[in-house]
Design a protein around this motif. Structure first.
Motif, PDB file in Angstrom:
ATOM      1  N   ALA A   1      16.542 -43.246  25.038  1.00  0.00           N
ATOM      2  CA  ALA A   1      15.954 -41.963  24.645  1.00  0.00           C
ATOM      3  C   ALA A   1      16.550 -41.483  23.327  1.00  0.00           C
ATOM      4  O   ALA A   1      15.851 -40.916  22.480  1.00  0.00           O
ATOM      5  CB  ALA A   1      16.187 -40.926  25.742  1.00  0.00           C
ATOM      6  N   ARG A   2      17.833 -41.728  23.137  1.00  0.00           N
ATOM      7  CA  ARG A   2      18.497 -41.305  21.900  1.00  0.00           C
ATOM      8  C   ARG A   2      17.948 -42.079  20.698  1.00  0.00           C
ATOM      9  O   ARG A   2      17.719 -41.500  19.635  1.00  0.00           O
ATOM     10  CB  ARG A   2      20.006 -41.521  22.026  1.00  0.00           C
TER      11      ARG A   2
ATOM     12  N   SER B   1      14.626 -40.737  19.869  1.00  0.00           N
ATOM     13  CA  SER B   1      14.721 -39.372  19.343  1.00  0.00           C
ATOM     14  C   SER B   1      15.059 -39.359  17.853  1.00  0.00           C
ATOM     15  O   SER B   1      14.776 -38.380  17.160  1.00  0.00           O
ATOM     16  CB  SER B   1      15.763 -38.571  20.128  1.00  0.00           C
ATOM     17  N   THR B   2      15.669 -40.437  17.339  1.00  0.00           N
ATOM     18  CA  THR B   2      15.944 -40.500  15.902  1.00  0.00           C
ATOM     19  C   THR B   2      14.653 -40.629  15.091  1.00  0.00           C
ATOM     20  O   THR B   2      14.657 -40.409  13.873  1.00  0.00           O
ATOM     21  CB  THR B   2      16.867 -41.689  15.568  1.00  0.00           C
TER      22      THR B   2
ATOM     23  N   LEU C   1      11.865 -38.862  15.816  1.00  0.00           N
ATOM     24  CA  LEU C   1      11.060 -37.651  15.963  1.00  0.00           C
ATOM     25  C   LEU C   1      10.789 -36.989  14.615  1.00  0.00           C
ATOM     26  O   LEU C   1      11.660 -36.899  13.755  1.00  0.00           O
ATOM     27  CB  LEU C   1      11.755 -36.664  16.891  1.00  0.00           C
TER      28      LEU C   1
ATOM     29  N   ALA D   1       6.762 -36.320  20.545  1.00  0.00           N
ATOM     30  CA  ALA D   1       7.420 -36.282  21.859  1.00  0.00           C
ATOM     31  C   ALA D   1       7.279 -37.650  22.509  1.00  0.00           C
ATOM     32  O   ALA D   1       6.380 -38.429  22.174  1.00  0.00           O
ATOM     33  CB  ALA D   1       6.801 -35.200  22.747  1.00  0.00           C
ATOM     34  N   HIS D   2       8.189 -37.937  23.448  1.00  0.00           N
ATOM     35  CA  HIS D   2       8.133 -39.228  24.127  1.00  0.00           C
ATOM     36  C   HIS D   2       8.690 -39.127  25.539  1.00  0.00           C
ATOM     37  O   HIS D   2       9.559 -38.316  25.831  1.00  0.00           O
ATOM     38  CB  HIS D   2       8.925 -40.292  23.343  1.00  0.00           C
TER      39      HIS D   2
ATOM     40  N   SER E   1      10.830 -31.388  22.307  1.00  0.00           N
ATOM     41  CA  SER E   1      11.259 -32.420  21.363  1.00  0.00           C
ATOM     42  C   SER E   1      12.063 -31.826  20.215  1.00  0.00           C
ATOM     43  O   SER E   1      13.037 -32.414  19.753  1.00  0.00           O
ATOM     44  CB  SER E   1      10.047 -33.174  20.810  1.00  0.00           C
TER      45      SER E   1
ATOM     46  N   GLU F   1      15.516 -31.233  21.490  1.00  0.00           N
ATOM     47  CA  GLU F   1      16.221 -32.512  21.613  1.00  0.00           C
ATOM     48  C   GLU F   1      16.644 -33.032  20.248  1.00  0.00           C
ATOM     49  O   GLU F   1      17.745 -33.552  20.078  1.00  0.00           O
ATOM     50  CB  GLU F   1      15.317 -33.526  22.308  1.00  0.00           C
ATOM     51  N   HIS F   2      15.764 -32.859  19.261  1.00  0.00           N
ATOM     52  CA  HIS F   2      16.059 -33.330  17.909  1.00  0.00           C
ATOM     53  C   HIS F   2      17.224 -32.552  17.303  1.00  0.00           C
ATOM     54  O   HIS F   2      18.096 -33.121  16.641  1.00  0.00           O
ATOM     55  CB  HIS F   2      14.811 -33.170  17.043  1.00  0.00           C
TER      56      HIS F   2
ATOM     57  N   LEU G   1      20.458 -33.718  18.894  1.00  0.00           N
ATOM     58  CA  LEU G   1      20.836 -35.028  18.362  1.00  0.00           C
ATOM     59  C   LEU G   1      21.480 -34.896  16.992  1.00  0.00           C
ATOM     60  O   LEU G   1      22.498 -35.527  16.703  1.00  0.00           O
ATOM     61  CB  LEU G   1      19.599 -35.931  18.281  1.00  0.00           C
TER      62      LEU G   1
END
Length: 252
Positions: free
Chosen positions: A28-29, A32-33, A35, A48-49, A222, A225-226, A229
């Protein structure tokens, strides 16, 4: 919105052995890079994922499909090779993929006699030049920076903060999907005015209202989350080697 689409992808994500204790989080990480940046693999911008790591195998026994336990894998690190291991991933993706002639919606951030500049989904920039603004609109200079007013209906106004509906003229993917738009096609202009005076657009609003709400929630999650990160990455020691995200994920 036409440019938003959902897609299913089968990927191989490369994970460092130090993250083997929590592979789903590592996968997931990695995703997320990606996004909010344009990716050729997906032919769009990843918004989004949701991922499923392929830990299980299916086997047909007596014409019945059964799910067996997790695979037991044995591996070793070979000298001279980067010690990443590939993880098969099934991902459900929400993508922003604008194409010419699509109808999009955005918020006006800046405007002048020669152009209108807007933003879509709070991320993607749009420029509508004077040649692509319908001749029915006349620019009037005001204290708040000016506005475009329709010659046929003075209530049809486009100013800073107005939500507009426009047609995509071209897209520059090298600038992260910078959009050149147009207000010449029918059913374009101020969304507030169209919702009252354009029957086709009014019916479309009722059809898409629920979908927009669901998509908005996904994008907001998302973005959070971004940001998390990026904050985590800013705390990493300077001596840590940089990993190329372009080489960490590939199509299966």
């Amino acid at each position: 919105m036409e440019a938003l689409r959902e897609a299913k992808a089968y990927l191989t994500v490369y994970v460092h052995p130090s993250n083997a204790g929590d592979v789903p989080r590592a996968v997931a990480r990695q995703l997320s890079t990606l996004l909010f940046s344009y990716e050729e693999h997906f032919d769009g911008v990843l918004l989004a994922h949701e991922t499923t790591v392929a830990d299980y195998k299916k086997a047909k026994i007596e014409d019945k499909t059964q799910v067996e336990g997790p695979k037991r894998l044995r591996a070793k690190i070979l000298n001279g090779l980067v010690p990443y291991f590939g993880v098969k991933v099934q991902a459900n993706l929400l993508l922003f993929s604008p194409q010419p002639d699509m109808i999009l919606e955005g918020k006006v951030e800046l405007l002048g006699k020669e152009s209108i500049h807007a933003i879509v989904l709070g991320v993607f920039s749009v420029a509508i030049m004077s040649d692509d603004i319908h001749e029915k609109f006349k620019f009037k200079r005001k204290g708040d920076g000016g506005r475009f007013v329709s010659r046929s209906d003075r209530e049809h106004v486009i100013k800073r903060g107005t939500m507009i509906r426009f047609s995509v003229k071209s897209v520059d993917t090298e600038m992260n999907c910078h959009i050149n738009g147009s207000l010449i096609p029918p059913h374009t202009g101020s969304m507030r005015w169209l919702s009252v005076h354009d029957v086709e657009y009014a019916s479309e609003i009722s059809r898409n209202l629920r979908r927009k709400t669901d998509i908005g929630v996904k994008i907001e999650q998302s973005e959070q989350e971004h940001r998390i990160l990026k904050n985590e990455d800013s705390m990493v020691k300077p001596g840590r080697p940089h990993k190329s995200r372009k080489r960490s994920i590939e199509d299966r």
